[in-house]
Design a protein around this motif. Structure first.
Motif, PDB file in Angstrom:
ATOM      1  N   ASN A  50       0.813  -1.220   0.000  1.00  0.00           N
ATOM      2  CA  ASN A  50       0.000   0.000   0.000  1.00  0.00           C
ATOM      3  C   ASN A  50       0.845   1.268   0.000  1.00  0.00           C
ATOM      4  O   ASN A  50       0.471   2.285   0.581  1.00  0.00           O
ATOM      5  CB  ASN A  50      -0.967   0.024   1.188  1.00  0.00           C
ATOM      6  N   SER A  51       1.990   1.211  -0.665  1.00  0.00           N
ATOM      7  CA  SER A  51       2.836   2.394  -0.830  1.00  0.00           C
ATOM      8  C   SER A  51       2.622   2.950  -2.227  1.00  0.00           C
ATOM      9  O   SER A  51       2.683   2.218  -3.213  1.00  0.00           O
ATOM     10  CB  SER A  51       4.306   2.033  -0.630  1.00  0.00           C
ATOM     11  N   THR A  52       2.392   4.267  -2.305  1.00  0.00           N
ATOM     12  CA  THR A  52       2.121   4.881  -3.605  1.00  0.00           C
ATOM     13  C   THR A  52       3.249   5.776  -4.090  1.00  0.00           C
ATOM     14  O   THR A  52       3.219   6.253  -5.221  1.00  0.00           O
ATOM     15  CB  THR A  52       0.830   5.717  -3.542  1.00  0.00           C
ATOM     16  N   ASN A  53       4.260   6.004  -3.235  1.00  0.00           N
ATOM     17  CA  ASN A  53       5.343   6.924  -3.581  1.00  0.00           C
ATOM     18  C   ASN A  53       6.682   6.300  -3.209  1.00  0.00           C
ATOM     19  O   ASN A  53       6.776   5.552  -2.226  1.00  0.00           O
ATOM     20  CB  ASN A  53       5.165   8.255  -2.836  1.00  0.00           C
ATOM     21  N   VAL A  54       7.726   6.636  -3.975  1.00  0.00           N
ATOM     22  CA  VAL A  54       8.999   5.948  -3.792  1.00  0.00           C
ATOM     23  C   VAL A  54      10.186   6.902  -3.885  1.00  0.00           C
ATOM     24  O   VAL A  54      10.111   7.946  -4.541  1.00  0.00           O
ATOM     25  CB  VAL A  54       9.192   4.827  -4.846  1.00  0.00           C
ATOM     26  N   VAL A  55      11.258   6.510  -3.221  1.00  0.00           N
ATOM     27  CA  VAL A  55      12.540   7.176  -3.374  1.00  0.00           C
ATOM     28  C   VAL A  55      13.530   6.131  -3.873  1.00  0.00           C
ATOM     29  O   VAL A  55      13.816   5.144  -3.188  1.00  0.00           O
ATOM     30  CB  VAL A  55      13.039   7.787  -2.050  1.00  0.00           C
ATOM     31  N   ILE A  56      14.037   6.356  -5.082  1.00  0.00           N
ATOM     32  CA  ILE A  56      14.936   5.414  -5.745  1.00  0.00           C
ATOM     33  C   ILE A  56      16.366   5.790  -5.389  1.00  0.00           C
ATOM     34  O   ILE A  56      16.816   6.904  -5.668  1.00  0.00           O
ATOM     35  CB  ILE A  56      14.728   5.468  -7.272  1.00  0.00           C
ATOM     36  N   VAL A  57      17.075   4.863  -4.765  1.00  0.00           N
ATOM     37  CA  VAL A  57      18.418   5.128  -4.255  1.00  0.00           C
ATOM     38  C   VAL A  57      19.451   4.411  -5.120  1.00  0.00           C
ATOM     39  O   VAL A  57      19.330   3.206  -5.384  1.00  0.00           O
ATOM     40  CB  VAL A  57      18.537   4.668  -2.785  1.00  0.00           C
ATOM     41  N   GLN A  58      20.461   5.139  -5.556  1.00  0.00           N
ATOM     42  CA  GLN A  58      21.520   4.565  -6.369  1.00  0.00           C
ATOM     43  C   GLN A  58      22.270   3.479  -5.584  1.00  0.00           C
ATOM     44  O   GLN A  58      22.809   3.739  -4.508  1.00  0.00           O
ATOM     45  CB  GLN A  58      22.507   5.659  -6.794  1.00  0.00           C
ATOM     46  N   PRO A  59      22.315   2.244  -6.109  1.00  0.00           N
ATOM     47  CA  PRO A  59      23.007   1.170  -5.401  1.00  0.00           C
ATOM     48  C   PRO A  59      24.506   1.155  -5.705  1.00  0.00           C
ATOM     49  O   PRO A  59      24.946   1.664  -6.745  1.00  0.00           O
ATOM     50  CB  PRO A  59      22.339  -0.089  -5.959  1.00  0.00           C
ATOM     51  N   THR A  60      25.254   0.552  -4.819  1.00  0.00           N
ATOM     52  CA  THR A  60      26.706   0.475  -4.986  1.00  0.00           C
ATOM     53  C   THR A  60      27.092  -0.243  -6.268  1.00  0.00           C
ATOM     54  O   THR A  60      28.068   0.121  -6.928  1.00  0.00           O
ATOM     55  CB  THR A  60      27.339  -0.227  -3.773  1.00  0.00           C
ATOM     56  N   ARG A  61      26.314  -1.244  -6.660  1.00  0.00           N
ATOM     57  CA  ARG A  61      26.718  -2.078  -7.807  1.00  0.00           C
ATOM     58  C   ARG A  61      26.762  -1.307  -9.130  1.00  0.00           C
ATOM     59  O   ARG A  61      27.372  -1.772 -10.087  1.00  0.00           O
ATOM     60  CB  ARG A  61      25.818  -3.300  -7.944  1.00  0.00           C
ATOM     61  N   TYR A  62      26.140  -0.134  -9.217  1.00  0.00           N
ATOM     62  CA  TYR A  62      26.198   0.668 -10.438  1.00  0.00           C
ATOM     63  C   TYR A  62      27.172   1.827 -10.340  1.00  0.00           C
ATOM     64  O   TYR A  62      27.267   2.634 -11.283  1.00  0.00           O
ATOM     65  CB  TYR A  62      24.807   1.184 -10.804  1.00  0.00           C
ATOM     66  N   GLY A  63      27.868   1.942  -9.222  1.00  0.00           N
ATOM     67  CA  GLY A  63      28.876   2.983  -9.098  1.00  0.00           C
ATOM     68  C   GLY A  63      28.302   4.369  -9.342  1.00  0.00           C
ATOM     69  O   GLY A  63      27.280   4.741  -8.772  1.00  0.00           O
ATOM     70  N   LEU A  64      28.958   5.133 -10.225  1.00  0.00           N
ATOM     71  CA  LEU A  64      28.522   6.494 -10.526  1.00  0.00           C
ATOM     72  C   LEU A  64      27.621   6.567 -11.763  1.00  0.00           C
ATOM     73  O   LEU A  64      27.246   7.657 -12.188  1.00  0.00           O
ATOM     74  CB  LEU A  64      29.734   7.412 -10.728  1.00  0.00           C
ATOM     75  N   ASP A  65      27.271   5.410 -12.321  1.00  0.00           N
ATOM     76  CA  ASP A  65      26.356   5.375 -13.460  1.00  0.00           C
ATOM     77  C   ASP A  65      24.925   5.308 -12.925  1.00  0.00           C
ATOM     78  O   ASP A  65      24.445   4.248 -12.500  1.00  0.00           O
ATOM     79  CB  ASP A  65      26.652   4.165 -14.339  1.00  0.00           C
ATOM     80  N   ASN A  66      24.247   6.442 -12.932  1.00  0.00           N
ATOM     81  CA  ASN A  66      22.906   6.549 -12.360  1.00  0.00           C
ATOM     82  C   ASN A  66      21.792   6.239 -13.357  1.00  0.00           C
ATOM     83  O   ASN A  66      20.626   6.541 -13.091  1.00  0.00           O
ATOM     84  CB  ASN A  66      22.705   7.968 -11.822  1.00  0.00           C
ATOM     85  N   SER A  67      22.130   5.624 -14.483  1.00  0.00           N
ATOM     86  CA  SER A  67      21.151   5.434 -15.564  1.00  0.00           C
ATOM     87  C   SER A  67      19.900   4.690 -15.115  1.00  0.00           C
ATOM     88  O   SER A  67      18.767   5.092 -15.437  1.00  0.00           O
ATOM     89  CB  SER A  67      21.794   4.693 -16.742  1.00  0.00           C
ATOM     90  N   ALA A  68      20.071   3.585 -14.378  1.00  0.00           N
ATOM     91  CA  ALA A  68      18.914   2.783 -13.963  1.00  0.00           C
ATOM     92  C   ALA A  68      17.993   3.590 -13.062  1.00  0.00           C
ATOM     93  O   ALA A  68      16.767   3.579 -13.232  1.00  0.00           O
ATOM     94  CB  ALA A  68      19.380   1.515 -13.261  1.00  0.00           C
ATOM     95  N   ALA A  69      18.567   4.299 -12.103  1.00  0.00           N
ATOM     96  CA  ALA A  69      17.764   5.096 -11.173  1.00  0.00           C
ATOM     97  C   ALA A  69      17.049   6.228 -11.892  1.00  0.00           C
ATOM     98  O   ALA A  69      15.860   6.495 -11.643  1.00  0.00           O
ATOM     99  CB  ALA A  69      18.654   5.644 -10.061  1.00  0.00           C
TER     100      ALA A  69
END
Length: 292
Positions: A50-69
Protein backbone atom coordinates in the motif's frame (compact mmCIF):
# COMPACT_ATOMS: atom_id res chain seq x y z
CA UNK A 1 -5.15 -6.90 9.24
CA UNK A 2 -4.24 -5.85 5.68
CA UNK A 3 -1.58 -3.21 5.13
CA UNK A 4 -4.07 -1.19 3.11
CA UNK A 5 -6.12 -0.64 6.24
CA UNK A 6 -3.30 0.43 8.57
CA UNK A 7 -0.74 2.35 6.48
CA UNK A 8 -1.48 6.05 5.98
CA UNK A 9 -2.74 7.18 2.60
CA UNK A 10 0.12 8.39 0.42
CA UNK A 11 2.79 6.26 2.13
CA UNK A 12 6.35 6.80 0.91
CA UNK A 13 8.89 3.99 0.60
CA UNK A 14 11.99 6.13 1.08
CA UNK A 15 14.55 3.47 0.28
CA UNK A 16 14.53 1.09 -2.67
CA UNK A 17 16.87 0.19 -5.51
CA UNK A 18 16.17 -0.36 -9.19
CA UNK A 19 18.46 -3.13 -10.38
CA UNK A 20 18.28 -4.82 -13.77
CA UNK A 21 21.56 -6.50 -14.62
CA UNK A 22 20.20 -7.57 -18.01
CA UNK A 23 19.98 -3.92 -19.06
CA UNK A 24 22.52 -2.04 -16.95
CA UNK A 25 26.14 -3.12 -16.51
CA UNK A 26 27.37 -3.68 -12.96
CA UNK A 27 30.76 -2.56 -11.74
CA UNK A 28 33.28 -5.43 -11.99
CA UNK A 29 33.68 -5.87 -8.23
CA UNK A 30 29.99 -6.47 -7.53
CA UNK A 31 29.75 -9.90 -9.12
CA UNK A 32 27.88 -11.37 -12.05
CA UNK A 33 24.62 -12.40 -10.43
CA UNK A 34 21.51 -11.71 -12.50
CA UNK A 35 18.96 -9.47 -10.81
CA UNK A 36 15.83 -8.14 -12.48
CA UNK A 37 14.13 -5.67 -10.16
CA UNK A 38 12.90 -2.94 -12.43
CA UNK A 39 10.03 -0.48 -12.34
CA UNK A 40 7.29 -2.99 -13.08
CA UNK A 41 8.51 -5.37 -10.38
CA UNK A 42 8.73 -2.49 -7.95
CA UNK A 43 5.23 -1.26 -8.74
CA UNK A 44 3.85 -4.71 -7.95
CA UNK A 45 5.75 -4.79 -4.65
CA UNK A 46 4.71 -1.28 -3.60
CA UNK A 47 1.06 -2.09 -4.31
CA UNK A 48 1.38 -5.10 -2.01
CA UNK A 49 2.36 -2.85 0.90
CA UNK A 50 0.00 0.00 0.00
CA UNK A 51 2.84 2.39 -0.83
CA UNK A 52 2.12 4.88 -3.60
CA UNK A 53 5.34 6.92 -3.58
CA UNK A 54 9.00 5.95 -3.79
CA UNK A 55 12.54 7.18 -3.37
CA UNK A 56 14.94 5.41 -5.75
CA UNK A 57 18.42 5.13 -4.25
CA UNK A 58 21.52 4.56 -6.37
CA UNK A 59 23.01 1.17 -5.40
CA UNK A 60 26.71 0.47 -4.99
CA UNK A 61 26.72 -2.08 -7.81
CA UNK A 62 26.20 0.67 -10.44
CA UNK A 63 28.88 2.98 -9.10
CA UNK A 64 28.52 6.49 -10.53
CA UNK A 65 26.36 5.37 -13.46
CA UNK A 66 22.91 6.55 -12.36
CA UNK A 67 21.15 5.43 -15.56
CA UNK A 68 18.91 2.78 -13.96
CA UNK A 69 17.76 5.10 -11.17
CA UNK A 70 17.16 8.04 -13.49
CA UNK A 71 15.21 5.99 -16.03
CA UNK A 72 13.04 4.66 -13.22
CA UNK A 73 12.53 8.16 -11.86
CA UNK A 74 11.39 9.32 -15.29
CA UNK A 75 9.00 6.37 -15.54
CA UNK A 76 7.44 7.11 -12.17
CA UNK A 77 7.40 10.88 -12.64
CA UNK A 78 8.09 13.60 -10.07
CA UNK A 79 4.56 13.45 -8.63
CA UNK A 80 5.22 9.97 -7.26
CA UNK A 81 8.96 9.65 -6.96
CA UNK A 82 12.29 11.13 -5.96
CA UNK A 83 15.81 9.80 -6.46
CA UNK A 84 19.16 9.86 -4.69
CA UNK A 85 22.23 9.66 -6.94
CA UNK A 86 25.97 9.25 -6.58
CA UNK A 87 28.55 11.48 -8.22
CA UNK A 88 32.18 12.55 -8.07
CA UNK A 89 32.25 15.96 -6.35
CA UNK A 90 35.43 16.89 -8.21
CA UNK A 91 33.89 16.53 -11.67
CA UNK A 92 30.18 17.26 -11.29
CA UNK A 93 28.84 20.45 -12.92
CA UNK A 94 26.01 22.80 -11.89
CA UNK A 95 24.33 22.05 -15.22
CA UNK A 96 24.22 18.32 -14.41
CA UNK A 97 22.91 18.94 -10.91
CA UNK A 98 20.17 21.23 -12.22
CA UNK A 99 19.18 18.71 -14.90
CA UNK A 100 18.87 15.98 -12.28
CA UNK A 101 16.98 18.30 -9.94
CA UNK A 102 14.43 19.02 -12.66
CA UNK A 103 13.86 15.25 -13.01
CA UNK A 104 13.21 14.84 -9.28
CA UNK A 105 16.61 14.03 -7.79
CA UNK A 106 16.79 15.30 -4.22
CA UNK A 107 19.91 13.80 -2.72
CA UNK A 108 23.43 12.48 -3.09
CA UNK A 109 24.52 9.28 -1.42
CA UNK A 110 27.87 8.01 -0.33
CA UNK A 111 28.55 4.71 1.32
CA UNK A 112 31.12 4.39 4.10
CA UNK A 113 30.02 0.91 5.17
CA UNK A 114 30.18 -1.18 1.98
CA UNK A 115 33.74 -2.34 1.25
CA UNK A 116 32.90 -2.43 -2.47
CA UNK A 117 32.28 1.31 -2.48
CA UNK A 118 35.38 3.52 -2.96
CA UNK A 119 34.10 5.93 -0.30
CA UNK A 120 34.59 3.24 2.36
CA UNK A 121 38.35 3.75 1.94
CA UNK A 122 38.23 7.44 2.92
CA UNK A 123 40.39 8.14 6.01
CA UNK A 124 38.23 9.40 8.92
CA UNK A 125 40.20 12.64 9.15
CA UNK A 126 39.24 13.49 5.53
CA UNK A 127 35.51 12.87 5.97
CA UNK A 128 34.57 16.36 7.30
CA UNK A 129 36.14 18.03 4.28
CA UNK A 130 34.36 15.64 1.91
CA UNK A 131 31.04 16.25 3.61
CA UNK A 132 31.56 19.98 3.31
CA UNK A 133 32.37 19.63 -0.39
CA UNK A 134 29.16 17.68 -1.05
CA UNK A 135 27.15 20.11 1.08
CA UNK A 136 28.40 23.13 -0.83
CA UNK A 137 27.45 21.47 -4.12
CA UNK A 138 23.91 20.40 -3.21
CA UNK A 139 22.90 23.27 -0.91
CA UNK A 140 21.65 25.52 -3.78
CA UNK A 141 19.17 22.79 -4.76
CA UNK A 142 17.94 21.94 -1.26
CA UNK A 143 19.15 18.35 -1.56
CA UNK A 144 20.00 15.99 1.26
CA UNK A 145 23.26 14.15 1.82
CA UNK A 146 22.47 10.49 2.39
CA UNK A 147 25.08 8.48 4.28
CA UNK A 148 25.65 4.79 4.88
CA UNK A 149 27.74 4.71 8.04
CA UNK A 150 28.11 2.49 11.07
CA UNK A 151 26.62 3.99 14.21
CA UNK A 152 29.85 3.40 16.13
CA UNK A 153 31.61 5.85 13.78
CA UNK A 154 29.15 8.74 14.23
CA UNK A 155 30.68 10.41 17.29
CA UNK A 156 33.34 12.45 15.40
CA UNK A 157 30.60 13.86 13.14
CA UNK A 158 28.40 15.23 15.92
CA UNK A 159 30.11 18.62 15.62
CA UNK A 160 30.52 18.43 11.83
CA UNK A 161 27.06 17.62 10.45
CA UNK A 162 25.19 20.50 12.15
CA UNK A 163 27.48 23.01 10.43
CA UNK A 164 26.90 21.74 6.88
CA UNK A 165 23.73 23.72 6.29
CA UNK A 166 21.96 20.85 4.51
CA UNK A 167 19.72 17.95 5.47
CA UNK A 168 21.62 14.76 6.25
CA UNK A 169 19.86 11.39 6.26
CA UNK A 170 21.48 8.25 7.63
CA UNK A 171 20.49 4.87 6.19
CA UNK A 172 19.22 1.82 8.05
CA UNK A 173 19.02 3.02 11.67
CA UNK A 174 22.70 4.08 11.26
CA UNK A 175 23.66 0.39 11.30
CA UNK A 176 23.69 -0.28 15.05
CA UNK A 177 25.78 -3.26 16.09
CA UNK A 178 23.60 -5.20 18.52
CA UNK A 179 24.99 -7.64 21.08
CA UNK A 180 25.43 -11.11 19.63
CA UNK A 181 22.72 -13.72 20.05
CA UNK A 182 20.03 -11.22 21.04
CA UNK A 183 16.66 -12.95 20.64
CA UNK A 184 14.24 -10.66 22.50
CA UNK A 185 13.49 -6.96 22.48
CA UNK A 186 13.82 -6.89 26.27
CA UNK A 187 17.52 -7.66 25.86
CA UNK A 188 18.20 -4.48 23.86
CA UNK A 189 19.07 -1.18 25.54
CA UNK A 190 19.49 1.41 22.75
CA UNK A 191 21.90 3.52 24.81
CA UNK A 192 24.19 0.57 25.40
CA UNK A 193 24.76 0.41 21.63
CA UNK A 194 27.96 2.22 20.69
CA UNK A 195 27.13 5.44 18.88
CA UNK A 196 23.43 5.58 19.70
CA UNK A 197 23.93 8.63 21.91
CA UNK A 198 25.71 10.36 19.00
CA UNK A 199 22.76 9.64 16.70
CA UNK A 200 20.40 11.06 19.32
CA UNK A 201 22.47 14.24 19.57
CA UNK A 202 22.33 14.65 15.80
CA UNK A 203 18.56 14.14 15.72
CA UNK A 204 18.11 16.68 18.50
CA UNK A 205 20.24 19.21 16.61
CA UNK A 206 17.65 19.32 13.84
CA UNK A 207 19.10 18.73 10.36
CA UNK A 208 19.78 14.98 10.67
CA UNK A 209 17.24 12.34 9.68
CA UNK A 210 17.31 8.56 10.04
CA UNK A 211 15.80 5.83 7.90
CA UNK A 212 13.80 3.12 9.63
CA UNK A 213 14.71 0.54 7.02
CA UNK A 214 16.40 -2.80 6.23
CA UNK A 215 15.99 -4.42 9.67
CA UNK A 216 17.27 -7.76 8.38
CA UNK A 217 20.74 -6.30 7.81
CA UNK A 218 21.09 -5.35 11.48
CA UNK A 219 20.09 -8.33 13.59
CA UNK A 220 20.43 -12.10 13.76
CA UNK A 221 16.80 -12.23 14.90
CA UNK A 222 15.03 -14.78 12.68
CA UNK A 223 11.60 -13.44 13.58
CA UNK A 224 10.22 -11.95 10.31
CA UNK A 225 8.99 -8.97 12.35
CA UNK A 226 12.51 -8.26 13.74
CA UNK A 227 11.13 -7.27 17.11
CA UNK A 228 14.59 -7.00 18.66
CA UNK A 229 14.82 -3.62 16.94
CA UNK A 230 11.62 -2.32 18.53
CA UNK A 231 13.38 -0.56 21.46
CA UNK A 232 15.60 1.35 19.03
CA UNK A 233 12.63 2.31 16.84
CA UNK A 234 10.60 3.45 19.83
CA UNK A 235 13.42 5.55 21.24
CA UNK A 236 14.28 7.20 17.93
CA UNK A 237 10.63 8.17 17.47
CA UNK A 238 10.43 9.40 21.06
CA UNK A 239 13.51 11.60 20.57
CA UNK A 240 12.11 13.21 17.41
CA UNK A 241 9.32 11.64 15.41
CA UNK A 242 9.70 14.35 12.75
CA UNK A 243 13.15 13.10 11.69
CA UNK A 244 12.47 9.47 10.74
CA UNK A 245 11.34 8.01 7.41
CA UNK A 246 10.27 4.51 6.46
CA UNK A 247 12.00 2.41 3.79
CA UNK A 248 11.92 -1.23 2.67
CA UNK A 249 15.34 -1.58 1.01
CA UNK A 250 13.62 -3.50 -1.80
CA UNK A 251 14.73 -5.74 -3.60
CA UNK A 252 16.88 -6.69 -0.58
CA UNK A 253 20.16 -7.25 -2.40
CA UNK A 254 22.14 -10.20 -1.01
CA UNK A 255 18.89 -11.26 0.70
CA UNK A 256 16.86 -11.97 -2.44
CA UNK A 257 13.61 -13.76 -1.75
CA UNK A 258 13.14 -12.18 1.66
CA UNK A 259 9.60 -11.04 2.48
CA UNK A 260 9.70 -7.65 4.19
CA UNK A 261 5.92 -7.35 4.50
CA UNK A 262 5.59 -8.94 7.97
CA UNK A 263 7.97 -6.29 9.31
CA UNK A 264 6.15 -3.47 7.51
CA UNK A 265 2.90 -4.63 9.08
CA UNK A 266 4.57 -4.90 12.49
CA UNK A 267 6.03 -1.39 12.15
CA UNK A 268 2.61 -0.02 11.26
CA UNK A 269 1.07 -1.74 14.28
CA UNK A 270 3.93 -0.61 16.52
CA UNK A 271 3.22 3.03 15.66
CA UNK A 272 -0.57 2.74 15.52
CA UNK A 273 -0.93 3.84 19.15
CA UNK A 274 -0.02 7.38 18.02
CA UNK A 275 -1.53 8.23 14.65
CA UNK A 276 0.41 11.48 14.39
CA UNK A 277 3.74 9.66 14.76
CA UNK A 278 2.62 6.97 12.33
CA UNK A 279 1.62 9.52 9.71
CA UNK A 280 4.95 11.31 10.08
CA UNK A 281 7.00 8.11 9.72
CA UNK A 282 5.19 6.73 6.69
CA UNK A 283 4.19 9.89 4.85
CA UNK A 284 4.64 13.40 6.22
CA UNK A 285 8.36 13.35 7.05
CA UNK A 286 9.22 12.02 3.59
CA UNK A 287 7.41 14.90 1.92
CA UNK A 288 9.55 17.35 3.87
CA UNK A 289 12.85 15.49 3.51
CA UNK A 290 12.48 14.90 -0.22
CA UNK A 291 11.02 18.33 -1.03
CA UNK A 292 7.66 17.11 -2.29
Amino acid sequence: MALSSILPEGTWDSHLHIIDTTRFLQTPDTGNSTVVAGVWENVAFEISINSTNVVIVQPTRYGLDNSAALQALTAYGPERARAVVQFDPDTITPYQLQTWHDLGVRGVRFNLANSKNPNSKIPPEELPQLLQQYADLVRPYGWAIQMVIYMEKLAPLVTVIPKLGVKVVIDHFAHPILPKNVTAASEVDPYSTTGFDALVKLLEEGNTWVKISAPYRLTTDKDPEYKTLDPIIRELLRVDSTKAVFGTDWPHTDYEGLDIRPWVKHLAELTSENKTVQQRLFQGNARILWDV
